[in-house]
Design a protein around this motif. Structure first.
Motif, PDB file in Angstrom:
ATOM      1  N   GLU A 288      34.420  49.933 -54.389  1.00 56.54           N
ATOM      2  CA  GLU A 288      34.634  49.505 -52.999  1.00 56.54           C
ATOM      3  C   GLU A 288      34.043  48.120 -52.764  1.00 56.54           C
ATOM      4  O   GLU A 288      34.659  47.264 -52.094  1.00 56.54           O
ATOM      5  CB  GLU A 288      34.020  50.532 -52.040  1.00 56.54           C
ATOM      6  CG  GLU A 288      34.161  50.185 -50.576  1.00 56.54           C
ATOM      7  CD  GLU A 288      35.614  50.075 -50.130  1.00 56.54           C
ATOM      8  OE1 GLU A 288      35.879  49.249 -49.227  1.00 56.54           O
ATOM      9  OE2 GLU A 288      36.477  50.798 -50.661  1.00 56.54           O
ATOM     10  N   THR A 289      32.861  47.891 -53.327  1.00 51.57           N
ATOM     11  CA  THR A 289      32.226  46.573 -53.201  1.00 51.57           C
ATOM     12  C   THR A 289      33.091  45.507 -53.875  1.00 51.57           C
ATOM     13  O   THR A 289      33.282  44.409 -53.330  1.00 51.57           O
ATOM     14  CB  THR A 289      30.818  46.589 -53.816  1.00 51.57           C
ATOM     15  OG1 THR A 289      30.056  47.618 -53.184  1.00 51.57           O
ATOM     16  CG2 THR A 289      30.117  45.258 -53.631  1.00 51.57           C
ATOM     17  N   ALA A 290      33.628  45.830 -55.061  1.00 50.48           N
ATOM     18  CA  ALA A 290      34.472  44.878 -55.794  1.00 50.48           C
ATOM     19  C   ALA A 290      35.731  44.542 -55.000  1.00 50.48           C
ATOM     20  O   ALA A 290      36.167  43.376 -54.961  1.00 50.48           O
ATOM     21  CB  ALA A 290      34.845  45.446 -57.164  1.00 50.48           C
ATOM     22  N   VAL A 291      36.310  45.536 -54.329  1.00 48.17           N
ATOM     23  CA  VAL A 291      37.504  45.301 -53.514  1.00 48.17           C
ATOM     24  C   VAL A 291      37.168  44.351 -52.367  1.00 48.17           C
ATOM     25  O   VAL A 291      37.914  43.401 -52.076  1.00 48.17           O
ATOM     26  CB  VAL A 291      38.082  46.638 -52.994  1.00 48.17           C
ATOM     27  CG1 VAL A 291      39.123  46.409 -51.907  1.00 48.17           C
ATOM     28  CG2 VAL A 291      38.673  47.449 -54.137  1.00 48.17           C
TER      29      VAL A 291
ATOM     30  N   THR B 107      29.335  38.487 -49.237  1.00 47.23           N
ATOM     31  CA  THR B 107      28.037  38.964 -48.757  1.00 47.23           C
ATOM     32  C   THR B 107      27.748  40.400 -49.217  1.00 47.23           C
ATOM     33  O   THR B 107      26.631  40.885 -49.058  1.00 47.23           O
ATOM     34  CB  THR B 107      27.994  38.932 -47.215  1.00 47.23           C
ATOM     35  OG1 THR B 107      28.995  39.814 -46.700  1.00 47.23           O
ATOM     36  CG2 THR B 107      28.200  37.519 -46.682  1.00 47.23           C
ATOM     37  N   GLN B 108      28.734  41.023 -49.766  1.00 48.19           N
ATOM     38  CA  GLN B 108      28.586  42.417 -50.200  1.00 48.19           C
ATOM     39  C   GLN B 108      27.779  42.504 -51.494  1.00 48.19           C
ATOM     40  O   GLN B 108      27.788  41.591 -52.322  1.00 48.19           O
ATOM     41  CB  GLN B 108      29.964  43.047 -50.446  1.00 48.19           C
ATOM     42  CG  GLN B 108      30.818  43.169 -49.205  1.00 48.19           C
ATOM     43  CD  GLN B 108      30.198  44.146 -48.221  1.00 48.19           C
ATOM     44  OE1 GLN B 108      29.741  45.216 -48.591  1.00 48.19           O
ATOM     45  NE2 GLN B 108      30.167  43.748 -46.948  1.00 48.19           N
ATOM     46  N   SER B 109      27.082  43.615 -51.647  1.00 47.47           N
ATOM     47  CA  SER B 109      26.419  43.905 -52.924  1.00 47.47           C
ATOM     48  C   SER B 109      26.568  45.396 -53.210  1.00 47.47           C
ATOM     49  O   SER B 109      26.576  46.220 -52.289  1.00 47.47           O
ATOM     50  CB  SER B 109      24.945  43.512 -52.905  1.00 47.47           C
ATOM     51  OG  SER B 109      24.251  44.293 -51.971  1.00 47.47           O
ATOM     52  N   ALA B 110      26.685  45.720 -54.486  1.00 50.09           N
ATOM     53  CA  ALA B 110      26.872  47.118 -54.897  1.00 50.09           C
ATOM     54  C   ALA B 110      25.539  47.858 -54.820  1.00 50.09           C
ATOM     55  O   ALA B 110      24.513  47.317 -55.224  1.00 50.09           O
ATOM     56  CB  ALA B 110      27.420  47.165 -56.313  1.00 50.09           C
ATOM     57  N   PRO B 111      25.550  49.080 -54.320  1.00 43.90           N
ATOM     58  CA  PRO B 111      24.309  49.849 -54.265  1.00 43.90           C
ATOM     59  C   PRO B 111      23.863  50.263 -55.677  1.00 43.90           C
ATOM     60  O   PRO B 111      24.668  50.731 -56.467  1.00 43.90           O
ATOM     61  CB  PRO B 111      24.676  51.070 -53.427  1.00 43.90           C
ATOM     62  CG  PRO B 111      26.154  51.204 -53.534  1.00 43.90           C
ATOM     63  CD  PRO B 111      26.687  49.821 -53.752  1.00 43.90           C
TER      64      PRO B 111
ATOM     65  N   ALA C 169      26.151  37.176 -56.789  1.00 42.43           N
ATOM     66  CA  ALA C 169      25.189  36.145 -56.360  1.00 42.43           C
ATOM     67  C   ALA C 169      25.548  34.795 -56.968  1.00 42.43           C
ATOM     68  O   ALA C 169      25.470  33.748 -56.300  1.00 42.43           O
ATOM     69  CB  ALA C 169      23.775  36.553 -56.753  1.00 42.43           C
ATOM     70  N   GLN C 170      25.957  34.773 -58.236  1.00 43.52           N
ATOM     71  CA  GLN C 170      26.368  33.522 -58.885  1.00 43.52           C
ATOM     72  C   GLN C 170      27.616  32.954 -58.226  1.00 43.52           C
ATOM     73  O   GLN C 170      27.736  31.729 -58.048  1.00 43.52           O
ATOM     74  CB  GLN C 170      26.607  33.746 -60.385  1.00 43.52           C
ATOM     75  CG  GLN C 170      25.327  34.001 -61.165  1.00 43.52           C
ATOM     76  CD  GLN C 170      25.598  34.423 -62.603  1.00 43.52           C
ATOM     77  OE1 GLN C 170      26.732  34.650 -62.991  1.00 43.52           O
ATOM     78  NE2 GLN C 170      24.523  34.530 -63.376  1.00 43.52           N
ATOM     79  N   LEU C 171      28.548  33.844 -57.847  1.00 47.81           N
ATOM     80  CA  LEU C 171      29.752  33.372 -57.139  1.00 47.81           C
ATOM     81  C   LEU C 171      29.376  32.763 -55.792  1.00 47.81           C
ATOM     82  O   LEU C 171      29.924  31.722 -55.389  1.00 47.81           O
ATOM     83  CB  LEU C 171      30.740  34.526 -56.928  1.00 47.81           C
ATOM     84  CG  LEU C 171      31.628  34.907 -58.103  1.00 47.81           C
ATOM     85  CD1 LEU C 171      32.426  36.166 -57.780  1.00 47.81           C
ATOM     86  CD2 LEU C 171      32.564  33.764 -58.458  1.00 47.81           C
TER      87      LEU C 171
ATOM     88  N   ALA D 174      28.823  28.135 -52.455  1.00 42.14           N
ATOM     89  CA  ALA D 174      27.943  27.434 -51.539  1.00 42.14           C
ATOM     90  C   ALA D 174      27.735  25.981 -51.980  1.00 42.14           C
ATOM     91  O   ALA D 174      27.537  25.089 -51.163  1.00 42.14           O
ATOM     92  CB  ALA D 174      26.602  28.138 -51.412  1.00 42.14           C
ATOM     93  N   GLY D 175      27.792  25.732 -53.282  1.00 43.27           N
ATOM     94  CA  GLY D 175      27.585  24.397 -53.826  1.00 43.27           C
ATOM     95  C   GLY D 175      28.789  23.488 -53.666  1.00 43.27           C
ATOM     96  O   GLY D 175      28.697  22.297 -53.886  1.00 43.27           O
ATOM     97  N   GLN D 176      29.905  23.982 -53.312  1.00 44.41           N
ATOM     98  CA  GLN D 176      31.106  23.153 -53.193  1.00 44.41           C
ATOM     99  C   GLN D 176      31.114  22.300 -51.982  1.00 44.41           C
ATOM    100  O   GLN D 176      30.876  22.423 -50.915  1.00 44.41           O
ATOM    101  CB  GLN D 176      32.371  24.002 -53.188  1.00 44.41           C
ATOM    102  CG  GLN D 176      32.682  24.584 -54.516  1.00 44.41           C
ATOM    103  CD  GLN D 176      33.980  25.380 -54.457  1.00 44.41           C
ATOM    104  OE1 GLN D 176      34.532  25.641 -53.425  1.00 44.41           O
ATOM    105  NE2 GLN D 176      34.466  25.749 -55.618  1.00 44.41           N
TER     106      GLN D 176
END
Length: 170
Positions: free
Chosen positions: A127-130, A138-142, A161-163, A168-170
């Motif tokens: 669900e988080t991946a979707v 902003t989502q993170s997997a439990p 987080a890397q994504l 954010a760096g763009q």
């Protein structure tokens, strides 16, 4: 007819070579003028011994043991109604069936709970991946376990987080 060493329906008796009762309550009865005939009695009177299932002189299914005693010229016959003889086996069958049914139910519930325990964290990660694939970074997997699934959730969160940092760096 005597109940020696048998339960409620067991009886033991002697029959002579002419198929006539010579012992027990049946001795001298007029209702068996031509002798009494059953598989057990007839086999024993012929000089054979054995154990068999057959209908007794009262036409009741019995398990009988019979033996010709040549020195006395009589057949010794011991019989017990099949319903009584097999009652213990019937109870055992019912007990085994009940235990098997209960075991199957417990096993089914156990497998369901185990499968649910494995599937829920994977479904949460899915669900988080979707949501992330739809742009919600902003989502993170439990992380609910410390096993391979927990490792997968932590690794997935690191990639997310890397994504976020990359976007954010763009």
């Amino acid at each position: 007819m005597e109940h020696i060493g048998t339960e409620k329906t067991g009886e033991t008796y002697l029959v002579d070579a002419y198929n006539v009762f010579v012992s027990g309550e049946r001795y001298g009865r007029d209702e068996y003028l031509r002798g009494v005939h059953t598989k057990g009695i007839d086999t024993a009177v012929q000089g054979n011994s054995g154990v068999s299932l057959y209908a007794n002189y009262a036409d009741i299914p019995v398990i009988g043991a019979y033996r010709w005693i040549d020195a006395l010229g009589v057949a010794l016959v011991t019989e017990m109604h099949q319903t009584e003889a097999f009652a213990a086996a019937d109870r055992l069958t019912k007990t085994i069936t009940l235990i098997s049914f209960i075991s199957a139910v417990v096993l089914t519930v156990g497998v369901y709970l185990l499968a649910n325990q494995i599937a829920q964290p994977i479904l949460a990660i899915t669900e988080t991946a979707v949501q992330i694939s739809q742009g919600d970074l902003t989502q993170s997997a439990p992380v609910t376990t410390e096993d391979e699934i927990g490792l997968l959730a932590r690794t997935f969160n690191q990639m997310t987080a890397q994504l976020r940092e990359l976007y954010a760096g763009q």
